[in-house]
Design a protein around this motif. Structure first.
Motif, PDB file in Angstrom:
ATOM      1  N   LEU A 227       0.587  -2.643  -8.854  1.00  0.00           N
ATOM      2  CA  LEU A 227       0.833  -1.506  -7.956  1.00  0.00           C
ATOM      3  C   LEU A 227       1.315  -0.433  -8.490  1.00  0.00           C
ATOM      4  O   LEU A 227       1.689   0.700  -7.947  1.00  0.00           O
ATOM      5  CB  LEU A 227       2.158  -1.956  -7.091  1.00  0.00           C
ATOM      6  CG  LEU A 227       1.793  -3.327  -6.175  1.00  0.00           C
ATOM      7  CD1 LEU A 227       3.347  -3.725  -5.398  1.00  0.00           C
ATOM      8  CD2 LEU A 227       0.718  -3.399  -5.193  1.00  0.00           C
TER       9      LEU A 227
ATOM     10  N   GLU B 177       0.794  -1.300   0.110  1.00  0.00           N
ATOM     11  CA  GLU B 177      -0.067   0.011  -0.238  1.00  0.00           C
ATOM     12  C   GLU B 177       0.891   1.308   0.002  1.00  0.00           C
ATOM     13  O   GLU B 177       0.595   2.196  -0.752  1.00  0.00           O
ATOM     14  CB  GLU B 177      -0.955   0.080   1.217  1.00  0.00           C
ATOM     15  CG  GLU B 177      -1.891  -1.132   1.198  1.00  0.00           C
ATOM     16  CD  GLU B 177      -2.931  -1.050   0.080  1.00  0.00           C
ATOM     17  OE1 GLU B 177      -3.105   0.256  -0.515  1.00  0.00           O
ATOM     18  OE2 GLU B 177      -3.253  -2.128  -0.839  1.00  0.00           O
ATOM     19  N   TRP B 178       1.904   1.104   0.715  1.00  0.00           N
ATOM     20  CA  TRP B 178       2.953   2.207   0.760  1.00  0.00           C
ATOM     21  C   TRP B 178       3.595   2.528  -0.775  1.00  0.00           C
ATOM     22  O   TRP B 178       3.910   3.822  -1.100  1.00  0.00           O
ATOM     23  CB  TRP B 178       4.198   2.072   1.800  1.00  0.00           C
ATOM     24  CG  TRP B 178       4.893   3.209   1.923  1.00  0.00           C
ATOM     25  CD1 TRP B 178       4.841   4.436   2.437  1.00  0.00           C
ATOM     26  CD2 TRP B 178       6.386   3.118   1.385  1.00  0.00           C
ATOM     27  NE1 TRP B 178       6.142   5.203   2.087  1.00  0.00           N
ATOM     28  CE2 TRP B 178       6.955   4.157   1.659  1.00  0.00           C
ATOM     29  CE3 TRP B 178       7.117   2.241   0.725  1.00  0.00           C
ATOM     30  CZ2 TRP B 178       8.233   4.410   1.366  1.00  0.00           C
ATOM     31  CZ3 TRP B 178       8.283   2.298   0.288  1.00  0.00           C
ATOM     32  CH2 TRP B 178       9.025   3.486   0.533  1.00  0.00           C
TER      33      TRP B 178
ATOM     34  N   GLU C 161       1.166   7.214  -6.274  1.00  0.00           N
ATOM     35  CA  GLU C 161       0.026   8.410  -6.254  1.00  0.00           C
ATOM     36  C   GLU C 161       0.775   9.525  -6.023  1.00  0.00           C
ATOM     37  O   GLU C 161       0.302  10.701  -6.641  1.00  0.00           O
ATOM     38  CB  GLU C 161      -1.210   7.889  -5.245  1.00  0.00           C
ATOM     39  CG  GLU C 161      -1.939   6.929  -5.854  1.00  0.00           C
ATOM     40  CD  GLU C 161      -2.400   6.026  -4.849  1.00  0.00           C
ATOM     41  OE1 GLU C 161      -2.471   6.397  -3.451  1.00  0.00           O
ATOM     42  OE2 GLU C 161      -3.231   4.980  -5.018  1.00  0.00           O
TER      43      GLU C 161
ATOM     44  N   LYS D  94       2.133   1.974  -3.269  1.00  0.00           N
ATOM     45  CA  LYS D  94       0.995   2.581  -4.234  1.00  0.00           C
ATOM     46  C   LYS D  94       0.970   3.849  -3.911  1.00  0.00           C
ATOM     47  O   LYS D  94       0.826   4.775  -4.744  1.00  0.00           O
ATOM     48  CB  LYS D  94      -0.363   1.832  -3.946  1.00  0.00           C
ATOM     49  CG  LYS D  94      -0.761   0.658  -4.773  1.00  0.00           C
ATOM     50  CD  LYS D  94      -2.146   0.157  -4.504  1.00  0.00           C
ATOM     51  CE  LYS D  94      -2.521  -1.144  -4.646  1.00  0.00           C
ATOM     52  NZ  LYS D  94      -3.730  -1.621  -4.311  1.00  0.00           N
ATOM     53  N   SER D  95       1.069   4.351  -2.674  1.00  0.00           N
ATOM     54  CA  SER D  95       0.921   5.652  -2.551  1.00  0.00           C
ATOM     55  C   SER D  95       2.283   6.675  -2.749  1.00  0.00           C
ATOM     56  O   SER D  95       1.921   7.702  -3.195  1.00  0.00           O
ATOM     57  CB  SER D  95       0.835   5.980  -0.704  1.00  0.00           C
ATOM     58  OG  SER D  95       2.305   5.843  -0.199  1.00  0.00           O
TER      59      SER D  95
END
Ligand code: C5P
Length: 237
Positions: free
Chosen positions: A81, A46-47, A53, A49-50
């Protein structure tokens, strides 16, 4: 300079405060980022992905090396990802490399987007002594060439190698076959655990497409200053 910098900053921090301090200073127009096993293990997908982003192009350097089915699954998961580049170990063999390639092709079919896929030839921290310990025959150059041939045959986009081998590989496989080169040190730097090192200028002159730089930037007193200096110095080549 948007997305044109050839520098990939290796974020290998254990300390989260230092990590955030560096990331907050960086701009996606100045560099790409590399997330390796140290951070991926602590921060997770998730990190990653962030970071994507926030506009950064990410090289997810997890160097997959397992049975073909596992590597296929890992590469397919990594492809979701939003990362720019992923990699596998060429030492996993041709069937494994083809399974990795099939995974990114499947991602391209399904999501209309896939990361670049490259193969690690021989770690830049390895040299003749490691080849001897492992019972691998031939010189470092012969070994890198053999492993790169497997990557080429499997249809990968390129390899991770030392810039010392980049000219040889470009001559053999053509300029489209990417050479991503870690083991970069400024003339005044210590080699630390790396063996096959070059300066940024030597790497670019040898035909390297992307320079992976960790500690020379991340452990500098002024990381941003060093990054800007290297960007400027290689732009003129
Ligand atoms: O700090 P330094 O510039 O030596 O960091 C090099 C980075 O490149 C590390 O993150 C390491 O995992 C990576 N790497 C390497 N040799 C390879 C592939 C990746 O040093 N063959």
């Amino acid at each position: 300079m948007s997305h044109k910098s050839k520098i990939i900053v290796a974020l290998d921090f254990e300390d989260k405060v230092q990590l955030q301090q560096l990331i907050s200073q960086l701009d996606p127009s100045q560099c790409r980022l590399k997330v390796g096993i140290t951070l991926f293990t602590s921060m997770g997908p998730e990190w990653v992905k962030s970071l994507h982003e926030q506009g950064f192009e990410i090289f997810l350097d997890l160097k997959f090396h397992d049975i073909p089915q596992q590597v296929h699954g890992a590469c397919f998961s990594a492809s979701q990802l939003g990362v720019w580049m992923i990699n596998v170990h060429a030492l996993g063999g041709l069937a494994m490399l083809k399974a990795a390639k099939a995974a990114v092709d499947r991602a391209a079919d399904q999501f209309k987007k896939r990361p670049l896929l490259i193969g690690v030839t021989l770690l830049t921290s390895s040299g003749p002594e490691e080849l001897k310990q492992l019972g691998i025959q031939g010189t470092v150059e012969e070994t890198v060439l053999r492993l790169a041939s497997l990557c080429f045959e499997a249809g990968l986009d390129g390899v991770v190698c030392s810039a010392q081998e980049a000219a040889m590989l470009k001559a053999k496989f053509g300029k489209e076959f990417l050479c991503v080169t870690p083991g970069i040190r400024l003339p005044e730097d210590d080699k630390q655990d790396q063996q096959r090192v070059t300066t940024p200028l030597q790497a670019i002159s040898a035909g390297s497409d992307y320079l992976v730089i960790g500690r020379s930037i991340t452990h500098a007193a002024k990381p941003l200053g060093v990054l800007q200096h290297i960007n400027e110095s290689i732009e003129v080549v």
